[in-house]
Design a protein around this motif. Structure first.
Motif, PDB file in Angstrom:
ATOM      1  N   ILE A  70       0.838  -1.207   0.000  1.00 29.79           N
ATOM      2  CA  ILE A  70       0.000   0.000   0.000  1.00 29.79           C
ATOM      3  C   ILE A  70       0.870   1.253   0.000  1.00 29.79           C
ATOM      4  CG2 ILE A  70      -1.698   1.329   1.322  1.00 29.79           C
ATOM      5  CD1 ILE A  70      -2.834  -1.343   2.311  1.00 29.79           C
ATOM      6  N   GLN A  71       1.934   1.261   0.817  1.00 33.58           N
ATOM      7  CA  GLN A  71       2.819   2.420   0.853  1.00 33.58           C
ATOM      8  C   GLN A  71       3.502   2.650  -0.495  1.00 33.58           C
ATOM      9  OE1 GLN A  71       5.323   2.779   4.589  1.00 33.58           O
ATOM     10  NE2 GLN A  71       4.453   0.728   4.910  1.00 33.58           N
ATOM     11  N   THR A  72       3.993   1.577  -1.084  1.00 34.58           N
ATOM     12  CA  THR A  72       4.682   1.698  -2.368  1.00 34.58           C
ATOM     13  C   THR A  72       3.714   2.135  -3.456  1.00 34.58           C
ATOM     14  OG1 THR A  72       6.150  -0.101  -1.677  1.00 34.58           O
ATOM     15  CG2 THR A  72       6.213   0.532  -3.990  1.00 34.58           C
ATOM     16  N   ALA A  73       2.484   1.576  -3.437  1.00 31.89           N
ATOM     17  CA  ALA A  73       1.487   1.928  -4.449  1.00 31.89           C
ATOM     18  C   ALA A  73       1.063   3.378  -4.342  1.00 31.89           C
ATOM     19  CB  ALA A  73       0.268   1.015  -4.307  1.00 31.89           C
ATOM     20  N   ALA A  74       1.252   3.994  -3.176  1.00 32.94           N
ATOM     21  CA  ALA A  74       0.899   5.401  -3.023  1.00 32.94           C
ATOM     22  C   ALA A  74       1.688   6.285  -3.975  1.00 32.94           C
ATOM     23  CB  ALA A  74       1.129   5.844  -1.578  1.00 32.94           C
ATOM     24  N   GLY A  75       2.865   5.812  -4.373  1.00 26.73           N
ATOM     25  CA  GLY A  75       3.685   6.592  -5.292  1.00 26.73           C
ATOM     26  C   GLY A  75       3.077   6.704  -6.676  1.00 26.73           C
ATOM     27  N   ALA A  81      -5.107  10.966  -3.047  1.00 27.13           N
ATOM     28  CA  ALA A  81      -5.282   9.587  -2.596  1.00 27.13           C
ATOM     29  C   ALA A  81      -4.028   9.062  -1.914  1.00 27.13           C
ATOM     30  CB  ALA A  81      -5.649   8.698  -3.785  1.00 27.13           C
ATOM     31  N   ALA A  82      -2.866   9.518  -2.381  1.00 30.98           N
ATOM     32  CA  ALA A  82      -1.599   9.019  -1.851  1.00 30.98           C
ATOM     33  C   ALA A  82      -1.442   9.326  -0.374  1.00 30.98           C
ATOM     34  CB  ALA A  82      -0.435   9.610  -2.642  1.00 30.98           C
ATOM     35  N   PHE A  83      -1.896  10.515   0.053  1.00 27.69           N
ATOM     36  CA  PHE A  83      -1.704  10.857   1.463  1.00 27.69           C
ATOM     37  C   PHE A  83      -2.537   9.975   2.375  1.00 27.69           C
ATOM     38  CE2 PHE A  83      -2.743  13.300   5.305  1.00 27.69           C
ATOM     39  CZ  PHE A  83      -1.461  13.396   5.822  1.00 27.69           C
ATOM     40  N   GLY A  84      -3.675   9.492   1.879  1.00 28.17           N
ATOM     41  CA  GLY A  84      -4.451   8.541   2.671  1.00 28.17           C
ATOM     42  C   GLY A  84      -3.839   7.155   2.664  1.00 28.17           C
ATOM     43  N   MET A  85      -3.242   6.775   1.541  1.00 34.47           N
ATOM     44  CA  MET A  85      -2.674   5.435   1.414  1.00 34.47           C
ATOM     45  C   MET A  85      -1.412   5.267   2.248  1.00 34.47           C
ATOM     46  SD  MET A  85      -3.166   4.826  -2.681  1.00 34.47           S
ATOM     47  CE  MET A  85      -2.361   3.206  -2.650  1.00 34.47           C
ATOM     48  N   LEU A  86      -0.558   6.283   2.276  1.00 35.80           N
ATOM     49  CA  LEU A  86       0.723   6.137   2.979  1.00 35.80           C
ATOM     50  C   LEU A  86       0.543   5.905   4.475  1.00 35.80           C
ATOM     51  CD1 LEU A  86       3.836   6.173   2.634  1.00 35.80           C
ATOM     52  CD2 LEU A  86       3.737   8.593   3.234  1.00 35.80           C
ATOM     53  N   PRO A  87      -0.206   6.750   5.202  1.00 38.43           N
ATOM     54  CA  PRO A  87      -0.403   6.469   6.631  1.00 38.43           C
ATOM     55  C   PRO A  87      -1.116   5.150   6.880  1.00 38.43           C
ATOM     56  CG  PRO A  87      -0.992   8.743   6.128  1.00 38.43           C
ATOM     57  CD  PRO A  87      -0.820   8.037   4.811  1.00 38.43           C
ATOM     58  N   ALA A  88      -2.092   4.813   6.019  1.00 41.06           N
ATOM     59  CA  ALA A  88      -2.799   3.535   6.187  1.00 41.06           C
ATOM     60  C   ALA A  88      -1.842   2.367   6.013  1.00 41.06           C
ATOM     61  CB  ALA A  88      -3.949   3.445   5.185  1.00 41.06           C
ATOM     62  N   GLY A  89      -0.989   2.475   4.993  1.00 39.08           N
ATOM     63  CA  GLY A  89      -0.004   1.419   4.773  1.00 39.08           C
ATOM     64  C   GLY A  89       0.974   1.303   5.912  1.00 39.08           C
ATOM     65  N   ARG A  90       1.372   2.438   6.476  1.00 41.91           N
ATOM     66  CA  ARG A  90       2.307   2.404   7.609  1.00 41.91           C
ATOM     67  C   ARG A  90       1.650   1.777   8.838  1.00 41.91           C
ATOM     68  NH1 ARG A  90       6.936   5.010   7.908  1.00 41.91           N
ATOM     69  NH2 ARG A  90       6.642   5.753  10.043  1.00 41.91           N
ATOM     70  N   PHE A  91       0.370   2.057   9.052  1.00 38.95           N
ATOM     71  CA  PHE A  91      -0.327   1.449  10.194  1.00 38.95           C
ATOM     72  C   PHE A  91      -0.409  -0.063  10.028  1.00 38.95           C
ATOM     73  CE2 PHE A  91      -4.172  -0.154  12.240  1.00 38.95           C
ATOM     74  CZ  PHE A  91      -3.983   0.286  13.541  1.00 38.95           C
TER      75      PHE A  91
END
Length: 456
Positions: A70-75, A81-91
């Motif tokens: 999820i974090q990598t796909a945020a790129g 959308a990326a800002f929502g994906m990165l924290p979610a992926g980190r969690f």
């Protein structure tokens, strides 16, 4: 990195991008929140018949992989959308990290032969230091890439690490203690034989099975364990919980402060340099150098922890860190920061990370390098605590450690304590005669961490 700020940051009126403190806090804090939850949730899978220890490790490694994806796909997503994906992926990745941080020491303590249990604890810390050093190096190597790959490559590389854990653990035997608890004596015997590299009919296997069966019988009689039991007086569980938490807190607190040392180490440079890049390079070199020194410091601990014992190693590490933190500075401190701790043998640190990160910069702004005296004081407390509260556990089976706490053996006398079961064995073997006189004193000499060797 500029591409990261452009993708996840906000646009100023002048057309430049920046990361607000709120966004930065969200990105950084959700990983710690995930690790906290993961460390608690793992217990509900690790003890089940479906998962057990090793399949739980594989499961949570897969959870970690999902978070990294999820974090990598945020790129490749839109900035909104990326800002929502990165924290979610980190969690989500944090869930895996927290669970694995609890499960792997548990698996090691239950599966490793007792004379290798100490080196396994050090190896666990060694791999953490190696991973941190590698992550700094990879981030530095990709920092010059002028597009999103500068941060997507390091984040995406974690997928490989997660895959190694998720698949590799499946080739290892399950915890013998867990198998025997399920009533599968044959599988537990095979596991012990594999882990000790002996035939399944070897006397060591029968001895381990008998010891585990006796322990499980006692546990069954005591009833199902509850969270509140960690603070109970039975078998001095409150003390064991306190020991595990205190030693972990002191060691990890002093492992974290150099990460925030940039707030005072390089302050004078900020008044003289207008170009921030050289300053950041110096900060990076200090942190990377320190981590590399930690890595080097782990290596002799692999050999010393079983020969000197846990208490002595902790004393040596603590005193060395006091001297280095107060006098020599950052690099010397790290050399002794990895001299194995026994918390995995006695029984989280996310709140600690938050407190250090929140307060260190504020304190350093007022007193500068004198903040090292605060950490030195914590280490002095740690050394005093070790002497009066922490018993020597090397050379003892986990069941014998339980017995030592139950009998309330004083920590400063624990290095010479002999488990009653070993005394009975010594009588049967003729080492002690009917008058309780030692006939063969050389067989009673305890080589610290010497596996099945006797304590004197």
């Amino acid at each position: 990195m500029p591409p990261f700020v452009r993708h996840f940051g906000e646009l100023r009126p002048d057309g430049t991008y920046y990361l607000s403190t709120s966004r930065e806090s969200i990105i950084t804090s959700l990983l710690a929140a995930g690790t906290f939850c993961g460390a608690l949730l793992q217990a509900f899978l690790a003890n089940t018949k479906t998962f057990g220890r090793k399949f739980s490790i594989s499961f949570w490694a897969q959870v970690f992989i999902v978070g990294c994806v999820i974090q990598t796909a945020a790129g490749g997503s839109s900035p909104s959308a990326a800002f929502g994906m990165l924290p979610a992926g980190r969690f989500i990745a944090g869930l895996g990290v927290g669970a694995l941080s609890a499960l792997i020491p548990l698996y090691n303590s239950e599966a490793a032969p007792k004379d290798l249990r100490g080196p396994m604890v050090v190896m666990y810390q060694l791999m953490i230091c190696a991973g941190i050093a590698w992550s700094y190096g990879l981030s530095w190597a990709t920092s010059g890439i002028p597009n999103r790959a500068c941060w997507m490559v390091p984040v995406g590389f974690q997928l490989f690490i997660g895959l190694v854990i998720a698949v590799g653990i499946l080739f290892l035997p399950e915890s013998p203690r867990l198998l025997l608890g399920r009533g599968n004596v044959e599988a537990a015997s095979r596991s012990i034989a594999t882990l000790n590299a002996v035939p399944i009919d070897h006397p060591l296997v029968h001895e381990e099975i008998a010891d585990l069966q006796a322990l499980l019988a006692v546990e069954e009689q005591a009833g199902k364990g509850r969270w509140i039991d960690l603070l109970g007086t039975k078998h001095q569980m409150w003390k064991r919980t306190l020991n595990a938490c205190t030693i972990q807190f002191v060691q990890q607190l002093n492992d974290k402060y150099p990460v925030h040392a940039r707030s005072f180490v390089h302050r004078p440079a900020l008044h003289h340099d207008t170009d921030m890049f050289p300053i950041l390079c110096r900060v990076f070199s200090v942190v990377l150098h320190a981590r590399m020194v930690t890595l080097v410091g782990c290596i002799p601990s692999l050999w010393l922890i079983e020969r000197l014992g846990r208490r002595k190693m902790l004393f040596i590490g603590g005193i060395g860190e006091i001297v280095c933190a107060v006098i020599a500075g950052l690099s010397g401190h790290f050399l002794l920061a990895a001299t194995g701790t026994p918390e995995s043998e006695l029984t989280g640190s996310n709140i600690r990370d938050f407190l250090v990160g929140f307060f260190s910069s504020k304190i350093a702004a007022d007193i500068g390098p004198l903040i090292l005296l605060i950490f030195g004081g914590v280490l002095i407390f740690g050394c005093v605590y070790i002497y009066f509260m922490l018993p020597e556990t090397s050379g003892l089976a986990l069941e014998e450690i339980d017995e030592m706490y139950t009998l309330k053996i004083q920590p400063w006398k624990s290095s010479s304590w002999i488990p009653p079961s070993r005394i009975e064995t010594a009588r049967r073997d003729g080492i002690i005669n009917e008058k309780d006189e030692v006939v063969h004193s050389e067989l009673l000499t305890r080589k610290v961490g010497g596996g099945a060797g006797m304590a004197h």
